[in-house]
Scaffold this active site. Structure first.
Site, PDB file in Angstrom:
ATOM      1  N   LYS A 130       0.923  -1.231   0.078  1.00 28.93           N
ATOM      2  CA  LYS A 130       0.130  -0.101  -0.050  1.00 28.93           C
ATOM      3  C   LYS A 130       0.883   1.069   0.053  1.00 28.93           C
ATOM      4  O   LYS A 130       2.049   0.964   0.449  1.00 28.93           O
ATOM      5  CB  LYS A 130      -0.896  -0.065   1.167  1.00 28.93           C
ATOM      6  CG  LYS A 130      -2.111   0.682   0.987  1.00 28.93           C
ATOM      7  CD  LYS A 130      -3.258  -0.124   0.580  1.00 28.93           C
ATOM      8  CE  LYS A 130      -4.438   0.757   0.302  1.00 28.93           C
ATOM      9  NZ  LYS A 130      -5.554  -0.146  -0.113  1.00 28.93           N
ATOM     10  N   ASP A 170      -6.979   4.168  -4.552  1.00 28.82           N
ATOM     11  CA  ASP A 170      -7.819   4.027  -3.335  1.00 28.82           C
ATOM     12  C   ASP A 170      -8.263   5.322  -2.951  1.00 28.82           C
ATOM     13  O   ASP A 170      -8.557   6.186  -3.846  1.00 28.82           O
ATOM     14  CB  ASP A 170      -6.449   3.717  -2.358  1.00 28.82           C
ATOM     15  CG  ASP A 170      -7.218   3.058  -0.881  1.00 28.82           C
ATOM     16  OD1 ASP A 170      -7.759   1.955  -0.683  1.00 28.82           O
ATOM     17  OD2 ASP A 170      -7.387   3.969   0.182  1.00 28.82           O
TER      18      ASP A 170
END
Ligand code: GLU
Length: 452
Positions: A130, A170
């Site tokens: 991430k 995201d």
């Protein structure tokens, strides 16, 4: 080491807390997984010997860098960027990039940790990662966003690659940002390759990727309900968020004959007792992706709808709930209100939206509850399929991708139900099921590699 000599959960967590001082979201995510894994590995000496849990709770690496850019008024701005490469035992690191002022190392480490189990559950060969920045895209012009994305990629490009680490979108990173970042990667490296997913179909994106997370969360909900002989049709639904995940979850609920009552953003939530139908969903999509406005405008536009400033939708009476906004957006009190109001099932489109206390409330009340790592895995699953298409230099039809998404969500439900069913086969603890099923594949791969 004898099984009796193993550290217990609290001793293990004390170590995690000490090594990750003040990183509350990361510690919360590790605790949620560790409590299930401790039971599962109690009698499995090989995992203890290889210190698998200890290793899995330590990211492979955390890269942090400065991102410098110039705003429209010629001020020099400095942000921090990160890429957390958590685990690549079963495939290249894979996971989104988040641009939001709240982003910090703890949040990205929790997301990369969760992503590892989520990606494992999809059955596709993807590790967990991430990234992101504390850059706030809200109120920025297109050129400011472009300059920021280019600067971010100018550092990030050296850490990623189609067989190394494949970022995606995201919160705060959608089609526009992916376009700017892909363009910059291609310019720097002079390579066109599948280094990012969530691309537009014109330049290697996959059909169904925009819809995949929201649709997938509803497919998971459908599978849970079916497991109990129930259905979405005719049921009222509360949804938080109004971005890509929330609007597509709403779309699928409407298509299946359910009624959507709420949507939200960081300013508050709107409640539309008439139901948010497809036409209204299209209006919200346009509001959020084109005009980049606030959800409060919905209440000015549609009669009977009300806006509730600074509040979250969880106290509105409904049967189904889809938290699709952000982490820790649903607490213990709100979970208790939902139980009292007769909510029968919760499926998380966001990552870790329910606090640990809220999860306990749902479990104690025996409500069907699907954690994000299982319920929202449809997004990254179709990202995995985008990677396959890029490698093969082909693009598959919408229908094929839609079928694959449905199959993958069904499979994740089955796996989670298998490991999460209690002894008498009654209540399914999907958190436990997803944690164990996700962990097992990664852990077994790590065992095969020896001490690395
Ligand atoms: N950010 C999404 C997630 O939380 C998608 C990641 C991806 O497609 O790589 O799973």
């Amino acid at each position: 080491m004898a099984v009796s000599d193993h550290v217990n959960l609290e001793q293990f967590m004390a170590g995690v807390e000490k090594r990750n001082m003040g990183q509350t979201e990361f510690i919360q995510a590790v605790r949620e997984v560790a409590q299930d894994i401790f039971d599962f590995i109690a009698d499995k000496e090989e995992y203890h010997e290889a210190q698998i849990l200890r290793r899995i709770a330590e990211p492979d690496r955390v890269v942090s860098f400065r991102v410098c850019w110039e705003d429209d008024n010629h001020n020099i701005r400095v942000q921090r960027g990160w890429r957390v490469q958590n685990n690549n035992a079963i495939g290249p690191y894979k996971g989104g990039i988040r641009f939001h002022p709240s982003v910090n190392e703890s949040i990205l480490k929790f997301l990369a940790f969760e992503q590892t189990f989520k990606n494992s559950l999809t059955g596709l060969p993807m590790g967990g990662g991430k990234g992101g920045s504390n850059f706030n895209p809200k109120g920025k012009s297109d050129s400011e966003v472009m300059r920021f994305c280019q600067s971010f990629m100018t550092e990030l490009y050296r850490h990623i690659g189609p067989d190394t680490d494949v970022p995606a979108g995201d919160i705060g990173v959608g089609g526009r940002e992916i376009g700017y970042m892909f363009g910059q990667y291609k310019r720097i490296t002079n390579r066109w390759e599948g280094v990012l997913t969530g691309k537009a179909v014109e330049y290697g994106g996959s059909q169904m990727r925009p819809e995949a997370t929201g649709y997938g969360a509803v497919y998971f909900l459908q599978n849970m309900l079916k497991h109990q002989g129930q259905d979405v049709e005719g049921r009222t639904t509360i949804i938080s968020g109004s971005g890509n995940v929330a609007t597509h979850a709403a779309e699928k609920i409407v298509e299946l004959g359910g009624k959507v009552l709420t949507l939200s953003d960081s300013g508050g939530f709107i409640h539309d007792p008439d139901g948010i139908d497809q036409e209204k969903i299209n209006w919200v999509k346009e509001l959020k992706t084109e005009r980049r406005g606030r959800i409060s405008e919905y209440a000015d536009h549609f009669t009977n709808a009300t806006f509730h400033e600074g509040a979250r939708p969880w106290r509105v009476e409904a049967e189904l709930a889809l938290p699709c906004a952000t982490q820790n957006e649903l607490n213990g009190d709100e979970a208790r209100a939902m139980v009292k109001n007769g909510v029968i099932a919760v499926s998380e489109g966001a990552n870790m939206p329910t606090t640990l206390e809220g999860v306990d409330v749902f479990h104690d009340a025996h409500i069907m509850y699907a954690p994000g790592k299982a319920a929202n895995a449809g997004g990254v699953a179709v990202s995995g399929l985008e990677m396959s298409q890029n490698s093969e230099r082909v693009s598959w039809h919408t229908e094929r991708l839609g079928d694959l998404l449905q199959d993958i969500m069904k499979d994740i439900h089955e796996k989670s139900a298998e490991y999460g069913s209690d002894e008498d086969g009654g209540y399914v603890n999907y958190v436990k099921g997803a944690n164990i099923a996700g962990f097992k594949k990664v852990a077994d791969a790590m065992l095969a590699f020896g001490v690395v």
